[in-house]
Design an enzyme around this catalytic site. Structure first.
Site, mmCIF file in Angstrom:
data_model
loop_
_atom_site.group_PDB
_atom_site.id
_atom_site.type_symbol
_atom_site.label_atom_id
_atom_site.label_comp_id
_atom_site.label_asym_id
_atom_site.label_seq_id
_atom_site.Cartn_x
_atom_site.Cartn_y
_atom_site.Cartn_z
ATOM 1 N N HIS A 78 20.015 40.654 28.184
ATOM 2 C CA HIS A 78 20.527 40.168 29.468
ATOM 3 C C HIS A 78 21.643 41.088 29.987
ATOM 4 C CE1 HIS A 78 21.657 36.894 32.360
ATOM 5 N NE2 HIS A 78 22.816 37.513 32.293
ATOM 6 N N GLU A 79 22.636 41.307 29.143
ATOM 7 C CA GLU A 79 23.769 42.134 29.585
ATOM 8 C C GLU A 79 23.331 43.581 29.829
ATOM 9 O OE1 GLU A 79 26.208 40.649 30.671
ATOM 10 O OE2 GLU A 79 25.865 38.726 29.674
ATOM 11 N N HIS A 139 21.967 43.932 33.283
ATOM 12 C CA HIS A 139 23.057 44.162 34.242
ATOM 13 C C HIS A 139 23.498 45.623 34.183
ATOM 14 C CE1 HIS A 139 23.908 40.171 35.706
ATOM 15 N NE2 HIS A 139 24.253 39.679 34.528
ATOM 16 N N HIS A 166 21.419 47.974 36.085
ATOM 17 C CA HIS A 166 21.700 47.832 37.520
ATOM 18 C C HIS A 166 22.871 48.740 37.899
ATOM 19 C CE1 HIS A 166 21.773 44.552 40.943
ATOM 20 N NE2 HIS A 166 21.342 45.712 41.366
#
Length: 677
Positions: A468-469, A472, A475
């Protein structure tokens, strides 16, 4: 000489942490603010006719030093804080709040911005330039540029108070987390706990000078395994209340008044700016647009999830009774019996999976998947300074070995670090005078530490957290914008979770697990039947968890939709808001709001629904990957171009449609979670 005020003479211009002392921060912030004000003065005193370049771009580029110094400071305040840094934060936050207001309430500056904005239909701008112009104009209007002088003063006062209150809120939660520990002296009270948990607890006891006993804390790697495996129900209850009553005890660390003050001030601020509520103010700049849309979205999900969640709980209750458990399940029983039932139903539990998820292997897996999808390579480097010895640093390269980003990774809990996991950045991406300035991105987690006998072996939940991290982080790393304020993760808040949540999907796929899920002792690949069980058990208790998430989102909206201003009792109001989503009896003395850092310290106020909103986007997006093949280069390139690299350059729905060819369908999430047959 203050290192924060010099040009960093370091590899890739990284932060020289070894040279920075706490006493450097306040003078650096003050100097940076003074320089930032000079940048504004240049714009307002210019005799040129205001245009996009000399006004909007000049403002975007102004005050750069304020951004770079404060990002170092606040990242340390989250990941490696101490009393001195916290004291500094109380001094620095109001200064930054004041500086921000000095800009946003500068009438001369606003007149120039409005002049440019009023010409928007008469000049030719690229979509990204257009977005920057509209965003700049709206940020001034939304922060009081059209207010009378007395109201501007009132707004400044509110902002100052809010910045101090949210800091105090976070300090109380961190202190409560760090202050509590439960010492176990009788070995029989360790019954049910896996060896790694017992070993970590013995190490924690030794660190506190209590050798021969075991210590459990409210840090996630200690708290979660205890609640999941400890047979001693009374001790689980004790841990539950310690966790659930954080900052809700009426003592020096109590957050009840702070919650009420923050809520009242946010509402007052929204009213001052002409909005019905804080939620109306926030949602104007979100994909969801309005509180009524958020409510309809959450109610629709609840309609599907609640009946199934009730069934899941009934099954869990019957199962618990069948193995001699309590007549009535309480909150401190759920993780414990869920883990047992999951093992019974799917012959799978965390202890079976953990040997395949050695932290180093999972990191390598994340890197390989990013390589297959986006052509990235990661090279560990040791010549970059870090703020703590645990932090690792990598240079990120593309397929042509061209520099893409610097990536920091900080994985283990410690006293100076807040709980949870997050992605952040030390330097954003932008293009200035034809030069592409590449980002410095970081992820911060709280994973199980290695012990004397075992490396760091992750639970499956920790594996998905890392993915998940890292989503990010992608991105941030792959950002390809001109303006930093529109680059990378600078997107609508209910869009920002798409890259992170979509990346979690690869954890469930055999083709990606084969890359990294190898037994830490034998090197054997994860067996096919375990992969199958991971897939089958993916939706175990999913509806119950969905109802919980909806409850938290409704709690957030309840505090911020305007009806909470006369609330006197935080506990009673929370109980009222949670009625529709509470599937268990209330636990007197426990409270979520007082330690709900996402909404009272982080940036999620009126935005907690974003997790579910982005799940709709991610389920829909991943269906597209599945149709084409999960490592299909064309699909990955579409996602990279229109989502990861595009940042906030255009409205997220436009970007999403360009990637997917259509708007997202909520059915995709319901299909994936098994709630829609």
């Amino acid at each position: 000489m203050n290192p924060l005020l010099q040009r960093y003479n370091t590899p890739f211009g990284t932060i020289p942490f070894d040279l920075i002392k706490n006493e450097h921060f306040l003078p650096a912030i003050k100097e940076a603010i003074a320089l930032g004000k000079e940048d504004i003065k240049k714009i307002t005193s210019s005799k040129e006719v205001p245009d996009f370049e000399n006004t909007i771009v000049a403002l975007e580029r102004g005050g750069e030093l304020v951004g770079s110094v404060s990002s170092v400071f606040f990242n340390l305040n989250s990941a490696e804080t101490n009393d001195e840094i916290q004291k500094l934060a109380r001094e620095i936050s109001p200064l930054l709040s004041e500086y921000s207001n000095d800009i946003l309430l500068d009438q001369e500056l606003f007149v120039k911005i409005k002049t440019v904005y009023d010409q928007i239909d008469k000049v030719t701008l690229s979509p990204e330039q257009n977005t920057l112009l509209v965003k700049t104009y709206k940020s001034f209007v939304r922060n009081g540029a059209n207010l009378s002088e007395d109201k501007k003063l009132k707004l400044r006062e509110i902002d100052k108070q809010l910045s101090q209150l949210s800091l105090l809120f976070g300090e109380h939660v961190l202190k409560e987390t760090n202050d509590f520990f439960m010492e176990v002296t009788d070995e029989k009270d360790l019954s049910g706990l896996p060896p790694f948990v017992v070993e970590a607890a013995a190490i924690a006891a030794k660190e506190k000078g209590k050798e021969g006993s075991w210590i459990f804390t409210l840090q996630f790697p200690s708290y979660i395994p205890f609640m999941t495996y400890a047979d001693n129900r009374a001790l689980r209850e004790k841990m539950f209340y310690a966790f659930g009553s954080k900052a809700f005890k009426g003592d020096d660390n109590d957050n009840q008044k702070i919650v009420l003050d923050i809520v009242r001030l946010r509402h007052e601020r929204a009213n001052l700016l002409g909005y019905k509520s804080h939620a109306d103010f926030v949602l104007e700049e979100r994909m969801a647009e309005s509180p009524s849309k958020v409510s309809a979205f959450l109610d629709n999900l609840l309609k599907y999830a609640k009946p199934i969640g009730e069934k899941e709980l009934k099954e869990l209750s019957e199962y618990a009774r069948s193995i001699g458990g309590p007549e009535k399940l309480e909150r401190w029983d759920i993780s414990y019996y869920s883990e047992k039932l999951k093992k019974e139903k799917y012959s799978i539990d965390d202890e079976m999976l953990k040997p395949y998820f050695k932290l180093e292997n999972v990191i390598d897996g994340v890197f390989q998947i990013a390589g297959k999808l986006y052509g990235l390579k990661f090279k560990e480097i040791n010549n970059v300074q870090v703020y703590h010895p645990d932090v690792k640093v990598y240079e990120v390269l593309d397929e042509q070995d061209k520099h893409v980003a610097v990536f920091y990774a900080d994985f283990f809990p410690r006293a100076g670090k807040r709980n949870g996991a997050w992605m952040t950045s030390f330097r954003g991406q932008k293009k200035v005078n034809g030069v592409d300035i590449r980002p410095h991105v970081s992820i911060v987690c709280n994973f199980t530490k290695p012990t004397g006998t075992q490396p760091s072996l992750l639970t499956f939940n920790e594996v998905t957290t890392l993915f998940h991290e890292f989503g990010h982080a992608l991105h941030g790393m792959l950002a390809d914008g001109t303006y930093e304020s529109l680059s990378g993760t600078s997107v609508y808040w209910d869009f920002v979770e798409l890259p992170s949540q979509v990346f979690e999907n690869w954890v469930y796929e055999k083709d990606s697990l084969d890359l990294f899920a190898k037994h830490y002792e034998t090197g054997a690949a994860i067996p096919l039947d375990l992969v199958k069980k991971i897939k089958e058990s993916a939706n175990f208790m999913e509806a119950y968890q969905t109802v919980r998430q909806i409850g938290l989102a409704q709690l957030d909206m309840g505090w911020h939709s305007g009806q909470a201003n006369d609330v006197k009792d935080v506990g009673a109001y929370e109980k009222e808001l949670q009625k529709a989503t509470d599937l268990l009896p209330p636990a007197t003395g426990a409270n979520t709001s007082c330690s709900f850092s996402h909404i009272f310290q982080g940036g999620y106020s009126s935005g907690y629904y974003s997790y579910k909103w982005a799940e709709v986007l991610d389920a829909d997006a991943f269906e597209f990957f599945q149709e084409k093949g999960i490592f299909n280069k064309d699909t990955a390139t579409l996602f990279k171009t229109h989502v990861l690299s595009a940042g906030g350059s255009e409205h997220p729905m436009e970007l999403y449609k360009r990637f997917r060819g259509k708007e997202p369908s909520p059915e995709a999430l319901l299909r994936r979670t098994g709630m829609l047959k």
